[in-house]
Each structure stands twice: as C-alpha cells, then as structure tokens.
Design a protein around this motif. Structure first.
Motif, PDB file in Angstrom:
ATOM      1  N   ALA A 125       0.838  -1.223  -0.153  1.00  0.00           N
ATOM      2  CA  ALA A 125       0.020   0.057  -0.024  1.00  0.00           C
ATOM      3  C   ALA A 125       1.019   1.386  -0.151  1.00  0.00           C
ATOM      4  O   ALA A 125       0.588   2.362  -0.672  1.00  0.00           O
ATOM      5  CB  ALA A 125      -1.031   0.033   1.316  1.00  0.00           C
ATOM      6  N   ILE A 126       1.799   1.219   0.722  1.00  0.00           N
ATOM      7  CA  ILE A 126       2.784   2.385   0.710  1.00  0.00           C
ATOM      8  C   ILE A 126       3.592   2.465  -0.504  1.00  0.00           C
ATOM      9  O   ILE A 126       3.669   3.600  -1.127  1.00  0.00           O
ATOM     10  CB  ILE A 126       4.100   2.135   1.790  1.00  0.00           C
ATOM     11  N   LEU A 127       3.887   1.499  -1.441  1.00  0.00           N
ATOM     12  CA  LEU A 127       4.580   1.472  -2.590  1.00  0.00           C
ATOM     13  C   LEU A 127       3.446   2.075  -3.728  1.00  0.00           C
ATOM     14  O   LEU A 127       3.671   2.904  -4.237  1.00  0.00           O
ATOM     15  CB  LEU A 127       4.926   0.200  -2.954  1.00  0.00           C
ATOM     16  N   HIS A 128       2.152   1.604  -3.480  1.00  0.00           N
ATOM     17  CA  HIS A 128       1.018   2.212  -4.324  1.00  0.00           C
ATOM     18  C   HIS A 128       0.974   3.841  -4.144  1.00  0.00           C
ATOM     19  O   HIS A 128       1.038   4.517  -5.182  1.00  0.00           O
ATOM     20  CB  HIS A 128      -0.184   1.620  -3.925  1.00  0.00           C
ATOM     21  N   THR A 129       0.979   4.076  -2.766  1.00  0.00           N
ATOM     22  CA  THR A 129       1.045   5.724  -2.625  1.00  0.00           C
ATOM     23  C   THR A 129       2.086   6.387  -3.198  1.00  0.00           C
ATOM     24  O   THR A 129       2.374   7.578  -3.863  1.00  0.00           O
ATOM     25  CB  THR A 129       0.872   5.961  -1.131  1.00  0.00           C
TER      26      THR A 129
END
Ligand SMILES: [Zn+2]
Length: 358
Positions: A125-129
């Motif tokens: 999810a962090i990578l997505h952001t």
C-alpha cells in the motif's frame, strides 16, 4: 495533512471522476466554494475529549483558536469566526459514524494491536502511494533518511516501501508502549486512535467544521500512507476530510496530543523539546491554519517551502515550522500547490448512499 485517495484527480470542471479508477469509480469531488479576499468565515468548533488523557483547558483552547485566526488572516487574508466550543466525548462522536460505512471501511485498517496485521500488504500500500505521488526515490530518501535505520540502503521504491513499513510499525509499537496517567496504554483496545474512524465521521450528519481532540490518533492503514506519516509511526496531527453536511464540503479533526504530550517519544520527535501549555496552544493553533487552508481553499503541500503554512512540519518539529513562516513569501497562487482547488475534496458515492439509507 488531508485525505488523498489512491487515484489521481483530474483537474477539470467537467469531469467528476478520478483517473486511474475507471469510469465506474465511486469517487467524486465536492464543489469548491469561492471565497473572496477579506471574507469572514464562520466555523463550528467542538472539543472531543478522551477522559483518560490530558486535555487543554478552555483558556488554552481559546489561545489555540486565536493563533489559528491570526495565522489564517496573515497567510490567507480571511477573517475566521469560531463558534463557542461544544464539548463532547470521543466515544459519543465516533458513535455517530454510520454503521454501514464503518463496516465498509474496516478492511482498510492494519490491526497492529493484535499482531495479526498483514505487513506485506502494508508495504504494498505504501508503494502504491509512492507511485501515485510520482515519488522520486532520491527526493524521498533525502527527506526521510534522518529518520530511517542507518543500515537501510533502499535502491528501489519497492525496497523503500518495505523500510517505511518496518519503521512505521516499529514506531507504532513505541506509541503502543506509551502509558497514560492511569497506568494503562494511551492506545487502548478501543478504536479511538484509528485514523479510519476519524476520517469516516463526515459521512454522518456532523454538526462541526473543526473538531479539536486530546486523543492520540496513531494507526496504520492500507489507504494513502504518506512518507511523513509512516516515519512518525502513523501519528496524525490533523486531517481535513469529507463532510456531507459541511458548507465547505470538508471538516477538520485536530489532535492536540502531539503538542502537549511530554513523553520521551514525543520529546524526541519534536526535536528534543517540550512546550509550555501556552506554547503548545499557540503552536497548535498556528499549525491548525494548515488544515484551514485545505478546508477553505483546497490547497496542496508545497513541500520544502518553509515560508508556507501549507508546507507540512517535519516530524513533530512545530516550532521550527512556525519560525520558517513568512506570509509575504507565500501568497495564494504563488505556487502550484498554493492555487485554490489544487487538491479538491473527494468522497465515496457508495459510502454516501449507505450513510443516507434509513
Ligand atoms: Zn496538509
């Protein structure tokens, strides 16, 4: 901080959905209300109290709001008029969240209390952001490096996201270890600390534009995890987010805890200092003007422009943030992020419909 959903908004008066989500996306944006220079703005204020935690006195809340008025006038040229502060409890406030919407959002919460959270999903999810924000690894590392383990040498955004997830969860454990005056954890087994709950309040019929609270809001979720939030261990000072009944389409929730807490952890994150109660109120009030900028004008974040109220504070370094302010060097419209409507408020149509069902 403000709510930013994992889809890129199209800045056009004609398009009502978000790119990257497809035309069937449930995400919409609220209308931007024009505000004339010198306008007088009336805002309804509540103080939501958790009786287990230290709270600001009514006098210090007045000091806080006076600092917000002053800063908003200097930087945004508007006159804020706050209502009398309505006192309520955190529990009474969170109980107003429409149950169906709350249920719909539960899967966004990373369960750090039970130890059963999905760490891999969090780093994804962090990578997505990071991708959504078009983050350059070198820039993000330059900002975050002082707060990462010395041994961390991420060479890709993917590796960086894993480091950030580890740092976020380790610091969240530090917050979890913090005890209140009653000897019990500040972050107890209730959901009072969960950002998702606070972020969902506006789907109910919320009668406030600004909610001050003494609650520590620190949590991890799979939604819009920002670098600066991750390195603080998921701590949120404040957020501007959707409110279906509010005149400006959003409301602000604002935690005074990071200003008043004197634990070693907060002390370190503030740059090795504590504030007197009056300083805490003044700095908290000045920084609340940042959220007022999101609320009224939908400004973005001109990162690194220290003159701007809309430049987020580094860690909890509120005094350094305040010392850098210079209204003359950061006029409305002077930077892309300082344009009115830079980041409009968004809401989820499906959740809105759930909230309005009898
Ligand atoms: Zn912000």
């Amino acid at each position: 901080m403000l709510t930013q959903r994992p889809c890129t908004f199209i800045l056009s008066c004609c398009l009502l959905w978000l790119s990257g989500c497809g035309s069937t996306s449930a995400w919409r944006h609220t209308e931007i209300v024009p505000i004339a220079p010198g306008a007088t703005i009336h805002l309804r204020v509540a103080h939501a109290v958790n009786g287990r935690l230290p709270r600001m006195t009514p006098e210090h809340l007045d000091t806080l709001l006076a600092a917000t008025r002053k800063t908003a006038l200097e930087h945004f040229g508007v006159h804020l008029v706050f209502s009398a502060v309505t006192e309520t409890s955190v529990d009474a406030l969170l109980a107003q969240i429409p149950p169906k919407v709350r249920q719909a959002r539960m899967s966004e919460i990373y369960d750090f209390k039970s130890g059963t959270g999905d760490r891999q999903r969090l780093s994804a999810a962090i990578l997505h952001t990071l991708h959504e924000r078009k983050t350059e690894l070198a820039d993000a590392l330059a900002y975050a490096r002082p707060y990462l383990p010395r041994t961390a040498e991420p060479s890709t955004l993917q590796e960086f996201s894993v480091v950030l997830a580890d740092v976020m969860l380790a610091r969240l454990d530090d917050w979890r270890a913090l005890k209140a005056d009653d000897g019990k954890p500040v972050l107890d087994d209730t959901p009072r600390n969960e950002w998702i709950y606070w972020d969902t309040l506006g789907y109910g019929a919320l009668p406030y534009d600004v909610i001050l609270t003494n609650q520590l809001v620190a949590s991890a979720e799979f939604t819009a995890v920002e670098v600066h939030t991750a390195i603080r261990g998921g701590l949120t000072t404040g957020t501007t987010t959707f409110s279906r009944t509010a005149p400006y389409g959003s409301f602000v929730f604002w935690s005074t805890f990071p200003f008043t807490d004197t634990s070693a952890l907060s002390h370190a994150l503030r740059g090795d200092e504590d504030y007197t109660p009056t300083q805490a109120a003044e700095l908290s009030g000045a920084y609340l003007a940042h959220e007022i900028g999101h609320l009224l004008f939908k400004f973005g974040h001109p990162f690194g422009h220290r003159a701007c109220v809309m430049n987020p504070a580094s860690m909890l370094h509120y005094r350094a943030w305040h010392e850098g302010l210079d209204a003359a060097q950061c006029r409305i419209g002077s930077l892309p992020e300082m344009r009115v409507g830079a980041i409009p408020e968004v809401y989820n149509l499906d959740w809105l419909r759930m909230a309005q069902q009898p």
